[in-house]
Design a protein around this motif. Structure first.
Motif, PDB file in Angstrom:
ATOM      1  N   TRP A  83       4.107  -0.612   8.276  1.00 11.87           N
ATOM      2  CA  TRP A  83       2.843  -0.301   7.599  1.00 11.87           C
ATOM      3  C   TRP A  83       2.707  -1.110   6.314  1.00 11.87           C
ATOM      4  CZ3 TRP A  83       1.307   2.094   2.986  1.00 11.87           C
ATOM      5  CH2 TRP A  83      -0.038   2.477   2.916  1.00 11.87           C
ATOM      6  N   ASP A 135      -2.881  -4.469   0.173  1.00 12.40           N
ATOM      7  CA  ASP A 135      -4.253  -3.954   0.139  1.00 12.40           C
ATOM      8  C   ASP A 135      -4.736  -3.833  -1.311  1.00 12.40           C
ATOM      9  OD1 ASP A 135      -4.215  -3.716   2.861  1.00 12.40           O
ATOM     10  OD2 ASP A 135      -4.031  -1.533   2.915  1.00 12.40           O
ATOM     11  N   HIS A 195       1.591  -4.698   6.666  1.00 12.28           N
ATOM     12  CA  HIS A 195       0.160  -4.903   6.870  1.00 12.28           C
ATOM     13  C   HIS A 195      -0.688  -4.422   5.688  1.00 12.28           C
ATOM     14  CE1 HIS A 195       1.627  -4.953  11.108  1.00 12.28           C
ATOM     15  NE2 HIS A 195       0.702  -5.876  11.224  1.00 12.28           N
ATOM     16  N   HIS A 196      -0.183  -3.457   4.935  1.00 14.08           N
ATOM     17  CA  HIS A 196      -1.018  -2.813   3.913  1.00 14.08           C
ATOM     18  C   HIS A 196      -0.440  -2.897   2.500  1.00 14.08           C
ATOM     19  CE1 HIS A 196      -3.676  -1.104   6.959  1.00 14.08           C
ATOM     20  NE2 HIS A 196      -2.602  -0.762   7.646  1.00 14.08           N
ATOM     21  N   VAL A 239      -5.728  -1.671  -3.165  1.00 13.87           N
ATOM     22  CA  VAL A 239      -5.794  -0.225  -3.356  1.00 13.87           C
ATOM     23  C   VAL A 239      -4.684   0.180  -4.313  1.00 13.87           C
ATOM     24  CG1 VAL A 239      -5.542   2.022  -2.227  1.00 13.87           C
ATOM     25  CG2 VAL A 239      -6.762   0.183  -1.059  1.00 13.87           C
ATOM     26  N   ARG A 286      -2.261   2.964  -5.194  1.00 11.81           N
ATOM     27  CA  ARG A 286      -1.688   4.183  -4.616  1.00 11.81           C
ATOM     28  C   ARG A 286      -0.897   4.892  -5.713  1.00 11.81           C
ATOM     29  NH1 ARG A 286      -1.150   0.091  -0.184  1.00 11.81           N
ATOM     30  NH2 ARG A 286      -2.843   0.665   1.233  1.00 11.81           N
ATOM     31  N   ARG A 334      -4.652   9.397   2.222  1.00  9.95           N
ATOM     32  CA  ARG A 334      -4.251   8.588   3.370  1.00  9.95           C
ATOM     33  C   ARG A 334      -3.111   9.326   4.067  1.00  9.95           C
ATOM     34  NH1 ARG A 334      -6.279   4.826   6.380  1.00  9.95           N
ATOM     35  NH2 ARG A 334      -7.131   3.912   4.454  1.00  9.95           N
TER      36      ARG A 334
END
Length: 713
Positions: free
Chosen positions: A342, A349, A345-346, A351, A353, A329
């Motif tokens: 960021w 997520d 909003h994320h 995900v 990382r 990313r």
């Protein structure tokens, strides 16, 4: 022609086609006896030879033409970056709009000396940094210039009438704006300040007489409805000329400024190199915003990300590398603000990382800018495999690039148009001051690549000619080598990585034990019990950090059994190290029993804070500004303790970035298992400074009151 040779040729062609049809193997392998890396030697060569510092420097020159501290200039830079990223092969390239907020732009800004020989001192068109963001519009002729020196003390203004005049200062303009404008009625300020406080150990105002410093007009300086004052920044040489004229008699200036304040937003440029494993990412960041020219800070980092993308996509297309296991990313964003936006909003997520790599100020010429290349560790509380990867990369780069003409040309990291400077890259203990700190605060191991200091930092001297393509190439390779391990490690390769982590951990814990025992040796007998406790804390924190680093290879696919064996070995080594501390203390002939804990110590041991989910990036400074009146004495006490800590750390030789936003760094230790007393000890292990437990107690009480922390017990 010899017919009998045809079958052999055909077989050779078939073998070649068969090999080409096979997917490329993992770029990782066992630790190389040649390089010390877990990357295959042929991959190391490919990463070096394909990447280019000269290409990066071209990008630096393009971005340096744009004033990226205004919405229009930033938008131009974002559009160019998007196009370049797409051309480099990045996928799903798009803009993510940040939330709306106050924006500013200027159409004119000129400062003239009125006479008797009228001349222009500076203009926004010639030097955008001369008219800082936040300036108000103003037209005035024949305004008297009044020298207020540093502009920070009452005596700087004694006997001087500032009303309707222009204050002239060599100090930071914020102080003069508050005093001369907000209090004494000046219509504007002219300042020759150029050196931020955290850069003062490396340069002073006047060392570079033609640099113009970067500043801004702070919002809320004057009451609503009152015209916003103007501020011009000039060089030290220009300031000395004006002072010489002032000694001969009054100096009057003409001012013409046209600006506009409006609501708008900046955007984040985002894209990916897709991975084969769903739901896992490695994040690469560089901040795109900054003043013009802003070549090292941070056109260098933004352009380097483009070259990393191009290098990877080229090698994947050629079959040298397979697609990454984890998605890369790639983010170009406004520093701090963009990262916070960021995460808003994320951050939630679905995900995982596994690591973040931040590229900020990469290209300063080591000789022209008196700089050095450095790579940061993660903080001790966020131990990760990335530290050993960075260490091994640094060691490799120094080993094969420490002279101008290394004998191994395949491992030489240089450029066609750059310098022949020998390599001298260093690992640095965790420091803050860029976007990697926010990823670490969010629990994602973040590493920073940078050149620091830089003689042109935050000034008009930050030009492309002071950025070295050779240094850019080296920074690019350091990123490529580190990111490749994080993004491609899986299965057997993850186990090889764990072995590398364990090996490098042995060296790091040895250094920490040395520091602990050195402090014991320097301690008077009557203070020995307390110092032994702190020495134990240093050793325990070191071994915990390295166990966490080894375990961080498990989610990458390393098998559990050998990883558990490595962590048990570290536990055994920790017991032996603690035994050596005890023996050394007893050899001094002093009882190591500590006195009964004080009331403050008992309270600190009983108070276990934990960060509230979603509040990972909450700022203590913001909380302090909003604290109720009843809490202000406690806020002042915490701030005084942090100032005292910063002063002590500065005087002990620590970098200013080590203790940047120190309360937030300390707050990140709160994981729901450590008490405030434990955090005090862990912070000592990280910083070598004993924070007063009462101040830490107040810090976490305030964070609980502000909704940032919750109290487990």
């Amino acid at each position: 022609m010899r017919p009998r040779s045809f079958p052999f040729a055909a077989l050779l062609v078939l073998a070649t086609l068969s090999a080409a049809a096979q997917p490329p193997t993992s770029p990782l392998g066992p630790v190389s006896p040649t390089t010390g890396l877990v990357l295959r030697d042929d991959v190391v060569r490919a990463l070096i030879q394909e990447s280019s510092g000269d290409r990066i420097h071209d990008g630096v020159q393009r971005l340096a033409l744009m004033a990226r501290d205004t919405q229009l200039g930033y938008a131009d830079a974002a559009a160019w970056t998007m196009a370049a990223a797409q051309a480099a092969g990045l996928q799903d390239v798009h803009l993510e709009a940040m939330k709306d907020g106050p924006q500013w732009r200027a159409t004119r800004g000129e400062l003239w000396v009125a006479g008797p020989h009228r001349y222009r001192v500076t203009s926004y068109a010639d030097q955008p940094m001369s008219l800082p963001a936040g300036n108000g519009s103003f037209e005035g002729l024949g305004l008297e210039l009044v020298d207020v020196g540093l502009g920070t003390r009452d005596e700087d203004y004694a006997g001087k009438d500032l009303k309707g005049r222009v204050a002239f200062t060599r100090g930071h303009p914020s102080a003069t704006l508050r005093n001369a404008v907000a209090k004494l009625g000046a219509v504007g300020v002219v300042s020759s300040y150029s050196t931020p406080p955290w850069n003062a150990p490396h340069r002073m105002d006047g060392d570079f007489p033609d640099q113009v410093g970067w500043a801004m007009v702070p919002p809320g300086l004057v009451p609503q409805g009152t015209p916003t004052p103007f501020l011009f920044m000039i060089s030290d040489r220009q300031a000395r000329e004006l002072r010489a004229q002032l000694q001969a008699g009054p100096v009057k200036v003409d001012v013409s400024v046209a600006t506009e304040a409006f609501t708008g937003h900046l955007s984040i440029v985002s894209g990916v190199i897709p991975g084969t494993r769903a739901g896992e990412e490695v994040v690469l960041t560089a901040h795109l915003d900054h003043y013009k020219p802003g070549a090292d800070d941070n056109a260098s980092g933004a352009a380097t990300l483009l070259e990393l993308v191009r290098t990877y996509t080229t090698l994947i297309r050629r079959g040298v590398l397979p697609p990454p296991v984890r998605t890369l990313r790639v983010l170009w964003l406004p520093e701090f603000e963009g990262t916070r936006d960021w995460f808003s909003h994320h951050g939630a997520d679905p995900v995982r990382r596994v690591a973040q790599f931040n590229f900020d100020m990469l290209g300063a010429s080591l000789t022209r800018a008196h700089s050095r290349f450095q790579v940061s560790y993660t903080p001790d509380w966020n131990g990760s495999f990335v530290n050993a990867v960075s260490e091994s990369t640094v060691a490799f780069m120094n080993r094969f690039n420490s002279v101008a003409y290394p004998p191994r040309k395949d491992f030489r990291i240089g450029s066609v148009t750059g310098s022949q400077d020998p390599m001298d890259v260093h690992m640095e203990r965790y420091g803050r001051g860029s976007d990697h700190q926010l990823f670490n605060d969010h629990g994602i191991p973040g590493v920073a690549f940078s050149t620091w200091p830089d003689d042109g930092y935050h000034t008009s001297g930050d030009k492309p000619e002071n950025v070295d393509p050779t240094q850019l190439h080296r920074a690019a390779f350091a990123g490529l080598a580190s990111v490749t391990v994080a993004a491609w490690a899986e299965g057997p390769a993850a186990l090889e990585l764990a072995r590398l982590v364990a090996v490098h951990g042995v060296r790091r814990v040895a250094e920490d034990e040395f520091r602990a025992r050195r402090d014991l040796a320097a301690t008077p007998a009557e203070q020995l019990p307390a110092t032994v406790r702190l020495a134990r804390a240093v050793v325990r924190a070191a071994y915990q950090r390295e166990r966490d680093a080894v375990r961080s290879c498990l989610p990458l696919g390393a098998p559990a059994k050998p990883v558990q064996a490595m962590t048990r070995a570290l536990e055994n080594a920790e017991s032996q190290a603690l035994g050596r501390l005890e023996a050394e203390g007893k050899a001094r002939g002093v009882s190591l029993r500590e006195p009964a804990p004080s009331e403050a110590e008992r309270l600190a041991r009983a108070f276990v804070p934990r960060r509230v989910k979603g509040q990972e990036l909450a700022s203590f400074d913001e909380l302090a500004r909003q604290a109720a009146a009843a809490s202000q004495p406690r806020v002042a006490g915490v701030q005084a303790a942090m100032t005292a800590a910063a002063t002590a750390l500065r005087e002990s030789g620590e970098s200013e970035l080590r203790f940047y936003q120190l309360p937030d760094a300390l707050a990140s230790y709160a994981d729901g298992t450590r008490s405030v007393a434990d955090i005090r000890d862990a912070a000592y292990a990280e910083y070598g400074y004993v924070f007063p437990v009462e101040a830490l107690q107040d810090l976490f009480e305030l964070l609980v009151q502000g909704g940032v922390m919750t109290r487990i017990r």
